[in-house]
Design an enzyme around this catalytic site. Structure first.
Site, PDB file in Angstrom:
ATOM      1  N   LYS A  78       0.221   3.934  -2.732  1.00 43.89           N
ATOM      2  CA  LYS A  78      -0.620   4.943  -2.664  1.00 43.89           C
ATOM      3  C   LYS A  78      -0.077   6.164  -2.414  1.00 43.89           C
ATOM      4  O   LYS A  78      -0.937   7.411  -2.544  1.00 43.89           O
ATOM      5  CB  LYS A  78      -1.691   4.698  -1.567  1.00 43.89           C
ATOM      6  CG  LYS A  78      -2.609   3.615  -1.678  1.00 43.89           C
ATOM      7  CD  LYS A  78      -3.635   3.302  -0.543  1.00 43.89           C
ATOM      8  CE  LYS A  78      -4.444   2.250  -0.592  1.00 43.89           C
ATOM      9  NZ  LYS A  78      -4.008   1.021  -0.245  1.00 43.89           N
ATOM     10  N   LYS A 120       2.981   6.732   4.705  1.00 49.32           N
ATOM     11  CA  LYS A 120       2.074   5.735   4.452  1.00 49.32           C
ATOM     12  C   LYS A 120       2.899   4.245   4.782  1.00 49.32           C
ATOM     13  O   LYS A 120       3.766   4.198   4.311  1.00 49.32           O
ATOM     14  CB  LYS A 120       1.771   5.794   2.718  1.00 49.32           C
ATOM     15  CG  LYS A 120       0.661   4.781   2.181  1.00 49.32           C
ATOM     16  CD  LYS A 120      -0.492   5.311   2.531  1.00 49.32           C
ATOM     17  CE  LYS A 120      -1.225   4.290   2.684  1.00 49.32           C
ATOM     18  NZ  LYS A 120      -1.407   3.168   3.476  1.00 49.32           N
ATOM     19  N   SER A 172      -5.700   3.670   4.504  1.00 50.11           N
ATOM     20  CA  SER A 172      -5.476   3.021   3.454  1.00 50.11           C
ATOM     21  C   SER A 172      -6.273   2.328   2.608  1.00 50.11           C
ATOM     22  O   SER A 172      -6.292   1.053   1.943  1.00 50.11           O
ATOM     23  CB  SER A 172      -4.190   1.977   3.784  1.00 50.11           C
ATOM     24  OG  SER A 172      -3.269   1.483   2.793  1.00 50.11           O
ATOM     25  N   SER A 186       0.838  -1.209  -0.164  1.00 55.51           N
ATOM     26  CA  SER A 186       0.142   0.086  -0.093  1.00 55.51           C
ATOM     27  C   SER A 186       0.773   1.200   0.036  1.00 55.51           C
ATOM     28  O   SER A 186       0.235   2.474  -0.092  1.00 55.51           O
ATOM     29  CB  SER A 186      -1.100   0.007   1.254  1.00 55.51           C
ATOM     30  OG  SER A 186      -1.957  -0.867   0.846  1.00 55.51           O
TER      31      SER A 186
END
Length: 387
Positions: free
Chosen positions: A65, A229, A122, A62
């Protein structure tokens, strides 16, 4: 010894002062992030303090992202969209598994709430909904992601989706993520979202209210952390791009392929501890501050003024005497025509007599060549001033 370290640090920075690409710095001989497959530590201007396997192409989970967040912030800051715009969820977006906020087909949510869902929870479904909102289809948005990656000079990155679930030909590197993180840091509003620990969405319908809890626990437990993130898949391991600011100095620490979340958070914390204990940023220019001005004799508009597009700083050892820093403007031959963004000179940042950093000066707009009549009138005016 400290003076020698500063010379080495600045010499490496000088090699690549015009980048957005991070530039390596010779720091102390340390070993950080022992358990990570790849790692990098740098300040928000791209000065690297530590790196490990930064060109290895790895699945990012993730952390992917980061690129959708960058494209979203660029669209907001360029007034292409607003935080209040409504995003309609497609069946495809609603079908995404993994981390999600359980969007329903046809459900509408503001850009701001979608942004929160991506940055804090997320959410894969929100990532695809935003991708479709910005580009029409997920596939078109992925093309945009890869195009932006090329523009940023990323050499070890290819995206296959906007969420990070395992896909063929989907990879990046710690070094490329550092470049994305530095670019994202140029949009300070992003930390209003990535720095949230707990929040709610769908508050207008209490029975559907959804609690958001940040997947980046360092936001709560490490002083100064406000982004960016986390990521995890079985293939990628535990990943984190973390950023923290203290005393106007922002550092970014990245690890990929950690064995578990506890180790990931511990090693990121140690990296940030190392940076904050040893280095500081000396402010050079604030965003919007006039950096240089001059005249272009043969241009329609004679005066050129160059303002800082973001905060400019110089990374130095903690106890460095900033009173020794001076600035010198060096212009190229200023002659029209000039294109917007064209390098027209530089500012040499000096420590005593040594150049330790160079800031490129770029034309803020297009300067056209003046016609014969304008040039002659200008010459006559200058002659009258003399007499």
């Amino acid at each position: 010894m400290k003076r020698l370290l500063f010379k080495i640090l600045c010499a490496f920075f000088l090699v690549s002062s015009s980048l957005p690409t991070p530039v390596a710095v010779a720091g102390e001989d340390v070993e950080l992030a022992k358990e990570a497959k790849a790692a990098i530590l740098l300040d928000a201007n791209g000065t690297i303090l530590y790196k490990k396997n930064t060109e290895e192409e790895l699945p990012p989970a993730s952390v992917t992202k980061m690129m959708p967040l960058l494209l979203l912030m660029e669209a907001i800051d360029n007034s292409e969209i607003s935080l209040k715009d409504k995003v309609t969820t497609s069946e495809h977006a609603a079908s995404l598994g993994g981390s999600q906020i359980f969007l329903q087909p046809g459900e509408e949510m503001t850009v701001q709430d979608m942004l929160k869902a991506i940055a804090v929870a997320s959410a894969n479904d929100a990532s695809v909904a935003i991708a479709e909102f910005l580009a029409g289809t997920e596939e078109a948005f992925v093309e945009r992601m890869n195009k932006r990656a090329q523009e940023l000079g990323l050499k070890h990155t290819h995206f296959a989706n906007p969420h990070g679930l395992t896909s063929e030909n989907h990879y990046t590197s710690a070094g490329d993520l550092a470049i994305i993180a530095c670019e994202l840091a140029k949009h300070p509003a992003i930390t209003n979202y990535t720095g949230i620990y707990m929040d709610q969405i769908r508050e207008q319908t209490p029975e559907k209210t959804f609690d958001l809890v940040n997947t980046n626990k360092l936001v709560r437990f490490y002083d100064g952390v406000d982004g960016f993130k986390t990521g995890y898949t079985q293939e990628a391991g535990f990943c984190l791009v973390a950023t923290a600011m203290r005393d106007k100095t922002r550092f970014i620490a990245i690890t990929l392929g950690e064995p578990d979340a506890k180790t990931r958070n511990k090693e990121i914390s140690h990296m940030l501890d190392f940076a904050f204990a040893r280095y500081k940023n000396i402010p050079l220019y604030q965003t919007g501050e006039l950096m240089a001005k001059s005249t272009i004799i043969n241009a329609e508009q004679e005066q050129i003024k160059i303002f800082a597009d973001n905060t400019k700083t110089l990374l130095t050892p903690k106890k460095f005497d900033e009173d020794k820093i001076t600035k010198e403007i060096v212009w190229n031959k200023l002659e029209a025509p000039l294109q917007k963004g064209e390098v027209v000179g530089r500012i040499d940042i000096r420590n005593n007599d040594e150049v330790v950093q160079q800031l490129p000066l770029r034309s803020p707009k297009k300067f056209k060549k003046a016609d014969w009549w304008t040039l002659n009138v200008r010459i006559l005016k200058n002659l009258f001033k003399v007499f």
